[in-house]
Each structure stands twice: as structure tokens, then as C-alpha cells.
Design a protein around this motif. Structure first.
Motif, PDB file in Angstrom:
ATOM      1  N   LEU A  49      35.896  21.043  43.111  1.00  0.00           N
ATOM      2  CA  LEU A  49      34.997  22.161  43.414  1.00  0.00           C
ATOM      3  C   LEU A  49      34.613  22.214  44.894  1.00  0.00           C
ATOM      4  N   THR A  50      35.606  21.914  45.743  1.00  0.00           N
ATOM      5  CA  THR A  50      35.419  22.000  47.192  1.00  0.00           C
ATOM      6  C   THR A  50      36.008  23.307  47.694  1.00  0.00           C
ATOM      7  N   ASP A  51      35.236  24.064  48.479  1.00  0.00           N
ATOM      8  CA  ASP A  51      35.747  25.306  49.059  1.00  0.00           C
ATOM      9  C   ASP A  51      36.709  24.973  50.193  1.00  0.00           C
ATOM     10  N   GLU A  53      39.140  26.841  53.123  1.00  0.00           N
ATOM     11  CA  GLU A  53      39.458  28.076  53.819  1.00  0.00           C
ATOM     12  C   GLU A  53      40.630  27.841  54.768  1.00  0.00           C
ATOM     13  N   LEU A  70      40.421  31.953  50.591  1.00  0.00           N
ATOM     14  CA  LEU A  70      39.568  30.884  50.086  1.00  0.00           C
ATOM     15  C   LEU A  70      40.124  30.350  48.779  1.00  0.00           C
ATOM     16  N   GLU A  71      40.250  29.036  48.675  1.00  0.00           N
ATOM     17  CA  GLU A  71      40.633  28.374  47.435  1.00  0.00           C
ATOM     18  C   GLU A  71      39.564  27.344  47.090  1.00  0.00           C
ATOM     19  N   LYS A  72      39.649  26.814  45.876  1.00  0.00           N
ATOM     20  CA  LYS A  72      38.717  25.777  45.436  1.00  0.00           C
ATOM     21  C   LYS A  72      39.531  24.662  44.792  1.00  0.00           C
ATOM     22  N   THR A  73      39.187  23.419  45.118  1.00  0.00           N
ATOM     23  CA  THR A  73      39.951  22.286  44.573  1.00  0.00           C
ATOM     24  C   THR A  73      39.725  22.152  43.077  1.00  0.00           C
ATOM     25  N   PHE A  79      44.462  21.409  46.069  1.00  0.00           N
ATOM     26  CA  PHE A  79      44.375  22.832  46.391  1.00  0.00           C
ATOM     27  C   PHE A  79      45.749  23.322  46.802  1.00  0.00           C
ATOM     28  N   ALA A  93      37.276  22.706  55.035  1.00  0.00           N
ATOM     29  CA  ALA A  93      36.860  22.457  53.657  1.00  0.00           C
ATOM     30  C   ALA A  93      35.429  21.953  53.635  1.00  0.00           C
ATOM     31  N   HIS A  95      32.304  20.658  50.773  1.00  0.00           N
ATOM     32  CA  HIS A  95      31.769  20.383  49.452  1.00  0.00           C
ATOM     33  C   HIS A  95      30.261  20.631  49.533  1.00  0.00           C
TER      34      HIS A  95
END
Length: 535
Positions: A49-51, A53, A70-73, A79, A93, A95
Motif C-alpha cells: 500500500l505504498t504510493d 509515482e 500513480l501505482e500502489k504496491t 509495483f 514512492a 508510504h
């Protein structure tokens, strides 16, 4: 059939909308290039749940209008960015729950390939303080980290700006720009940011900097006492320095203490073609048994003027009578300017930069006797190739009143320091019984303390002769008129030097044993004093 016509219009609008959505931020289908990676916490566990970019490497957070993907782990910290156009990128990134970050720069994406990144660790952020240089017009400007969202506006009253919450690690560059400029001004490359710390960028405009650490512990120079006003020799070469990043003559080279106080320096040699340079930097205090001391080197400023200044480095206030680097001109680097008037020796590569090579009849003559000092130090690097049988080889002599001589065969006394006695017509020798012909470079140092009645001869940083105290001092009666390097000081022909001589110094005081050893450890072929940053 109006219904079919309207359906065709709506299908066209829908197709246009889908194409636009697939190209948000300028990132669209350019093959099947991907970026994949994994983020972890400092304890090694995955960071879910880490953003994450993805920024183009040249992204300007003020001017750029592109939408950033933007993705989320996932639960394993993985990712993936898909359908990435070829180019170079930066990943930021964060958290949010734990307030941990990382920055991954220099990501190269090639069409129809996958860029698999190593595992990266999330850490607490730090901050970067940039001291505003006087040559930057700050009106409507801003300082930013290219390829990221981080920036701060600058106004005319600001002496510095602080960019907060910057990920820990190496920041590739910091730049300055304005709304009207297309090309940013790079202020500094490779800024080191630590967690919960403030990294200060002094002297922006000098694009490059490097910390130089001095080690006097047993693993380095092995010097226990503090040494004041010491000229540190810095050697640059192709393996530790890119000469194309500096001005052609080294004019932009600077050295600063950790508090940004300038340190005087002298460039002895600057040869960008062959990638060699030797620079002397005076350090206020080199602390004994310490490996957490040093200073900072700056370069990479096209507008900087030359600051090399030998007299400031070899200041007479610190006891220098003369310093000859033995280069082409054979000038004295100190304020005294005891320059040679006659030099028949030839130029060649020396222990430090260039030196003089002698054939047994060559000499370098400096007018006068340097003020006829009675308390002093003589020091020089010498490489003896050959000798005259039964004789010795003069390195430097002040009119034959005080001298250092190598490999004196008389009574096998070897390499000596010697004075012409003031109480009679004889010489008092400090004897080593050591011979060094064809054994490479050696540092010979002879100290005379008339007040303390001490004379000490050092070779390669070690004491080899320390005679008992006696009342004999240097006598300048019935001696030669000049200071001579490579030949006898009062006309005898059998003491000519055959070999190389470099870095000849005369001090008006007896330097300490720690000073002598530090010179040797720093100036020998493998420098063990300068151990970090540049070697």
C-alpha cells in the motif's frame, strides 16, 4: 436514418475519449515497455500500500503539465508500470501511514523491454537547504529537484530556501529556473540527504563537490599528535576526477572547511590532457589519531576566477623560508620569493608533479643564504641514481653552512645532515649510516634547534639520527655565498647529485616529528592520509 447517424457520432466520441485516457500524462502505448520493482521497509519486510509515482527525468514541477502515473504496491511490495514510452524516469514512492519515502532515479526504459529495479528501502525523509548565490536573480524564480514534485519559490529577500520532506539518499541534481526560462541552471549534482537531517548546499553554482577525509589513525597516517597549518597534497587523476567537469586551467577549484570557510590552495600542476593535477591545501589543524576530519572540494563553475595562491598556502607566518616545487620555473612558492637565477637541471616527472633531474654537474642556484638561519629545517624528496666513488651527493646546501647529503661514503656515514660549526673550522654531522642509491624516492628531513641544542635527521618519516645535545651551532663564516640544490655549496666538485630532487623546503623552525611523518605519509606514492573522496 438519424438513429444510426447519432450512434456513429457517439461511437466516434467514445473512441476519442478512450485514446485520450490511454495517453494521460504523455505516457501511452509505445510498445510493451514496463518498469517493475519492489519496495521494502528498513527491517527487510515488504512495504504494501505504498504510493508509487513515475516522473520523466526532466520533469519541472512548476512548468510541467503532464499527468503523473500513480501505482500502489501489492501485499509483497511489488509495483508495475506498463506501456511506458522509451526514455529516462524517476520514481518517487511514499508510504503515508509510516511517513517513509524513497527516490529511484536514472531509470532507463527501452522500447519492448522490462526494466527490473532492485529492491529499494523506504526511509524517513530529510531536508535540503540551498544558500542562494549572489549571481542568481531570484525574482519569480524557484529551486527544484528535476524529475520530482519538490520545489520552493524564491523571493528577493531570501538568503536561502529549504525543501522539506526530501527522500533520503543521493539526489541527482538541484536546479534553479524561472517561468520565462526554458533551460534551468544546475546548482549542484549528487546531494547526499540523510533521514531526519538537513543537507546544506553551500556555494550553488559550483556543480560538483566532494568530501575529503583525512585519516591519522593506525589504519591511515598513524600520527598521534595534532599538526597545525599543514599543507595537504591532493592528487587528481583519471580514476578519481573528470577533468572535463572543471575549467581548463582549474580556475574553479575551491576548498572549504565544514563551516564553509575558504581554505587557501595552490595548484602545483594542472594537466587536463594527461589527467594529472597536484594541489596543496592548508588545513588549520590535522588532528592526531582521528579519521573523522576533513574538508570539501568544489568545482564546475564556468564563471569562477583563479584562486590558486602559493604564498597563502606556504605562509611565512607559519615558518616557511622557501618552498620550491622544483617545476619548470623553479620559483619559491612562499612570500619570500627566493627564486633561482641559474638552473641547469632538466625537467622530468617527480615525486609530486614535475621535478629536476641532475647529472652530477647540474645545479640550481638561489642567490644568498636565505637570511643565514641558525634554527631551521631542511627537507626534500630525492631519488639517487648514481654516486662518485668515495664521495656523497648534495641535495640542498645553504652555502655549505648547513646541508643534507645522501650516501656519503667517507667512513660509511651514509645519508647525513650536517652543519658548519660556529666554534671552529669543522663540520658536525648527524649520521644515519644508511645508503639509498637506486632504491627509489626518499624524504630526507634535517631539523636544527639551536636554542634546544637538538639536531634530528629523519628519513621517510622516521628518526635515524638524534645526536646528544651540544653547544655547537651553525657558523656562516668561510662558507659559500649562495644556496645551491644538487651541488656543493662552496665550490667542491665531488658532491654533485645524480638523480632527481623534488619538493625542497626550508623552515625557520624545527618542525615536529608528527609534521615530518605526516608529510611522508601524505606525499609518498601511496597516500595514506587522504583516504576518502579523492586519493
Amino acid at each position: 436514418m438519424p438513429g444510426i447517424a447519432h450512434l456513429g457520432i457517439w461511437l466516434s466520441i467514445l473512441a476519442t475519449f478512450l485514446i485520450t485516457c490511454s495517453n494521460l500524462g504523455g505516457i501511452g502505448h509505445e510498445g510493451e515497455a514496463k518498469i517493475t520493482g519492489q519496495l521494502r521497509f528498513e527491517d527487510g519486510t515488504p512495504a504494501p500500500l505504498t504510493d508509487v509515482e513515475l516522473y520523466p527525468e526532466d520533469f519541472d514541477p512548476v512548468k510541467s503539465m503532464a499527468r503523473i502515473p500513480l501505482e500502489k504496491t501489492n501485499n509483497l511490495g511489488h509495483f508495475t508500470f506498463s506501456d511506458i514510452p522509451p526514455g529516462r524516469y524517476t520514481i518517487y514512492a511514499v508510504h503515508h501511514k509510516n511517513s517513509l519515502k524513497t527516490l529511484i532515479s536514472g531509470i532507463e526504459v527501452i522500447q519492448d523491454s522490462t526494466s527490473n529495479l532492485d529492491k529499494h528501502i523506504l526511509r524517513k525523509a530529510g531536508s535540503v537547504k540551498v544558500v542562494i548565490p549572489s549571481d542568481i536573480a531570484v525574482n519569480s524564480g524557484y529551486i527544484y529537484i528535476p524529475g520530482t514534485k519538490f520545489y520552493e519559490h524564491v523571493n528577493i529577500y531570501d538568503s536561502c530556501v529549504i525543501i522539506d520532506s526530501v527522500p533520503a539518499g543521493t539526489i541527482p541534481e538541484i536546479a534553479f529556473s524561472t517561468q520565462n526560462e526554458n533551460t534551468p541552471q544546475i546548482l549542484r549534482y549528487d546531494i547526499q540527504v540523510s533521514s531526519d537531517s538537513l543537507a546544506t548546499v553551500y556555494n550553488p553554482g559550483w556543480k560538483y563537490t566532494r568530501d575529503i577525509v583525512l585519516n591519522t589513525t593506525a589504519s591511515g597516517a598513524a600520527v598521534n599528535g595534532d599538526v597545525l597549518h599543514f599543507p595537504v597534497c591532493i592528487r587528481l587523476h583519471a580514476q578519481n576526477f573528470n577533468f572535463s567537469d572543471a575549467q581548463p586551467d582549474g580556475s574553479d577549484i575551491r576548498f572549504m572547511k565544514t563551516d564553509n570557510t575558504p581554505l587557501p590552495h595552490e595548484i602545483e600542476r594542472w594537466d587536463p590532457v594527461n589527467a594529472h593535477a597536484e594541489i596543496w591545501v592548508t588545513v588549520d589543524t590535522v588532528y592526531g589519531n582521528n579519521n573523522e576530519q576533513g574538508f570539501r572540494m568544489y568545482w564546475g563553475n564556468d564563471g569562477a576566477d583563479q584562486q590558486s595562491n602559493g604564498p597563502s598556502v606556504f605562509d611565512t607566518a607559519n615558518g616557511y623560508i622557501a618552498v620550491w616545487h622544483c617545476n619548470e620555473q623553479f620559483t619559491d612558492a612562499s612570500y619570500n620569493k627566493h627564486n633561482s637565477t641559474i638552473s641547469s637541471a632538466v625537467d622530468t616527472i617527480g615525486r609530486i608533479g614535475m621535478c629536476k633531474k641532475f647529472n652530477g654537474s647540474d645545479s640550481v642556484i638561489i642567490p644568498g643564504l636565505l637570511g643565514s638561519p641558525t634554527t631551521l629545517t631542511l627537507s626534500a624528496w630525492a631519488q639517487l641514481d648514481s654516486t662518485v666513488p668515495g664521495s656523497g651527493s648534495e641535495i640542498i646546501t645553504i652555502g655549505d653552512a648547513v646541508l643534507i647529503r645522501m650516501d656519503y661514503e667517507k667512513d660509511s656515514i651514509g645519508t647525513i645532515g650536517s652543519i658548519h660549526a660556529s666554534d671552529g673550522d669543522y663540520f658536525s654531522n648527524s649520521i644515519s649510516n644508511r645508503f639509498y642509491k637506486k632504491s627509489g624516492w626518499h624524504l630526507i628531513t634535517f631539523t636544527i634547534d639551536t636554542g634546544g641544542l637538538n639536531r634530528i635527521l629523519y628519513i621517510d618519516g622516521d628518526v635515524v639520527s638524534s645526536p646528544p645535545k651540544n653547544s655547537t651551532s651553525i657558523g656562516y663564516q668561510k662558507v659559500g655565498k649562495n644556496t645551491i640544490i644538487g651541488k656543493h655549496g662552496n665550490g667542491k666538485t665531488e658532491f654533485g647529485f645524480m638523480g632527481r630532487i623534488d619538493e625542497v623546503r626550508v623552515y625557520n623552525r624545527p618542525v615536529s616529528a608528527d609534521y615530518v611523518k605526516l608529510c611522508y605519509m601524505n606525499q609518498k606514492e601511496i597516500d595514506v592520509l587522504v583516504q576518502s573522496g579523492i586519493r
